[in-house]
Design a protein around this motif. Structure first.
Motif, short mmCIF file in Angstrom:
data_model
loop_
_atom_site.label_atom_id
_atom_site.label_comp_id
_atom_site.label_asym_id
_atom_site.label_seq_id
_atom_site.Cartn_x
_atom_site.Cartn_y
_atom_site.Cartn_z
N ALA A 147 -6.18 5.92 -1.33
CA ALA A 147 -7.04 4.73 -1.45
C ALA A 147 -8.49 5.08 -1.73
CB ALA A 147 -6.92 3.88 -0.20
N GLY A 148 -8.96 6.18 -1.18
CA GLY A 148 -10.34 6.60 -1.41
C GLY A 148 -10.63 6.90 -2.87
N ARG B 25 -9.17 5.34 -5.42
CA ARG B 25 -9.29 4.04 -6.10
C ARG B 25 -10.71 3.50 -5.94
NH1 ARG B 25 -4.43 2.80 -3.66
NH2 ARG B 25 -5.49 1.47 -2.16
N SER B 26 -11.30 3.69 -4.74
CA SER B 26 -12.63 3.15 -4.49
C SER B 26 -13.71 3.88 -5.30
CB SER B 26 -12.96 3.22 -2.99
OG SER B 26 -13.11 4.56 -2.58
N SER C 157 -12.04 9.47 2.51
CA SER C 157 -12.41 8.05 2.37
C SER C 157 -11.22 7.12 2.56
CB SER C 157 -13.01 7.80 0.98
OG SER C 157 -14.20 8.54 0.82
N SER C 158 -10.02 7.65 2.44
CA SER C 158 -8.83 6.80 2.60
C SER C 158 -8.58 6.46 4.07
CB SER C 158 -7.60 7.50 2.04
OG SER C 158 -7.20 8.57 2.89
#
Length: 124
Positions: free
Chosen positions: A25-26, A28-29, A86-87
């Motif tokens: 997910a990190g 993607r951000s 970050s995820s």
């Protein structure tokens, strides 16, 4: 490390929805796609392999090639650490990628030492 970079990029190119997994997910951000990051890592890893081949084929070593490629590798691996961190998902990445980044710092140091020896002669 050049092969790790290349193969990591290959995995990202071959698995188009890998960023949909929670541990990614990190990434993607950061606003990059699997393809963008994958191709970047494929190109940089391949360029590094090429630089190492040139370095090995020359009679006189070219530590600057190794320093620059290790510095780029260091940014890549610590960037990957940042993406996974970050995820918010703790996984085996924590035992692998930070050590890759530290290994690249060691590679920078060793190449800089070789450059000093090449420039100033071998230290006694």
């Amino acid at each position: 490390m050049a092969f790790h970079t290349t193969l990591f990029g290959l995995v990202l190119v071959m698995v188009p929805d890998i960023f949909d997994q929670p541990s990614w997910a990190g990434f993607r951000s950061l606003g990059v796609t699997e393809a963008m990051l994958g191709w970047l890592m494929l190109v940089l890893g391949s360029a590094r392999i090429g630089g190492l081949v040139v370095n090995g084929a020359r009679k006189h070593v070219t530590p600057l090639i190794r320093q620059v490629s290790a510095a780029i590798g260091c940014m890549i691996w610590f960037g990957i650490v940042y993406g996974f961190a970050s995820s918010g998902v703790v996984s085996t990445w924590l035992a692998i990628y930070p050590l890759f980044g530290i290994g690249e710092l060691v590679n920078i140091h060793r190449a800089a030492h070789d450059q000093g020896e090449t420039r100033n002669g071998k230290a006694a």
